[in-house]
Write a protein that holds these residues in place. Structure first.
Motif: not given
Length: 195
Positions: A21-28, A60-64, A85-92, A94-98
């Motif tokens: 739930e934290d992953l879905k709602q917060k910057d962690v 994981i690198k988070i760029t948000g 996969q290796k070198k995963t980048v995402c803005p958040t 929660s976006k990565l999960m969706s």
């Protein structure tokens, strides 16, 4: 312990405190500045090691935000069931999960095994961990007496890997009985590795 290992340990410890739930709602994520402060090192040294860990598929690198944040890829996979996969980048996260549409209702193939909730529980946890290992699956050796279900367990591991999209859809499960070559080890080696 190497500096890179200390940094990974900090990220791992930081990541363990969050729930799905934290992953879905917060910057962690944790930033390189926070890590550098904890270890009393220069931020650019922390960033160098963070980039290596990211390239190895451990974080994981988070760029948000304006500053990059990082999260343990292993903990993310354990919480969500998504193998990255290796070198995963995402803005958040929660976006990565969706983006990976984690809400799949495929049944866990291990639940069909007798003893999945009792005697096989630790073996199943280890098997899942080896299949979902960040950066690629780990080699696994199953040991036991004849007739205890090693082949069935291996087939279940394969099915789990297919369900988790770790293995390609067209990959095959191959059974090879080494006992057939017990009297000719050289033939066994040529069958496995070529001649």
């Amino acid at each position: 312990m190497l500096r890179k290992e200390k940094i990974y340990q900090i990220i791992d410890d930081h990541s363990k405190q969050f729930t799905l739930e934290d992953l879905k709602q917060k910057d962690v994520g944790i930033t390189s500045y926070q890590i550098a402060d904890q270890l009393h090192i220069a931020r650019n040294n922390a960033s160098t090691d963070l980039n290596e860990l990211w390239e190895e598929g451990k974080i994981i690198k988070i760029t948000g935000k304006k500053k990059f944040a990082f999260f343990s890829q292993k903990i993310f996979s354990e919480l969500t069931g998504i193998c990255l996969q290796k070198k995963t980048v995402c803005p958040t996260l929660s976006k990565l999960m969706s983006d990976h549409s984690i809400i799949e209702t495929t049944q866990d193939p291990f639940s069909n095994l007798i003893g999945a909730d009792s005697s096989l529980k630790n073996s199943i946890i280890s098997a899942k961990a080896s299949i979902l290992y960040p950066g690629g699956t780990m080699h696994t050796l199953l040991l036991g007496d004849s007739g205890v279900g090693k082949s069935l367990f291996a087939k279940t591991m394969y099915q789990f890997g297919l369900n988790e999209h770790v293995f390609q859809e067209d990959s095959k499960f191959v059974v090879f009985n080494c006992a057939d070559y017990a009297n000719n080890s050289e033939l066994l080696l040529s069958q496995l590795f070529g001649s």
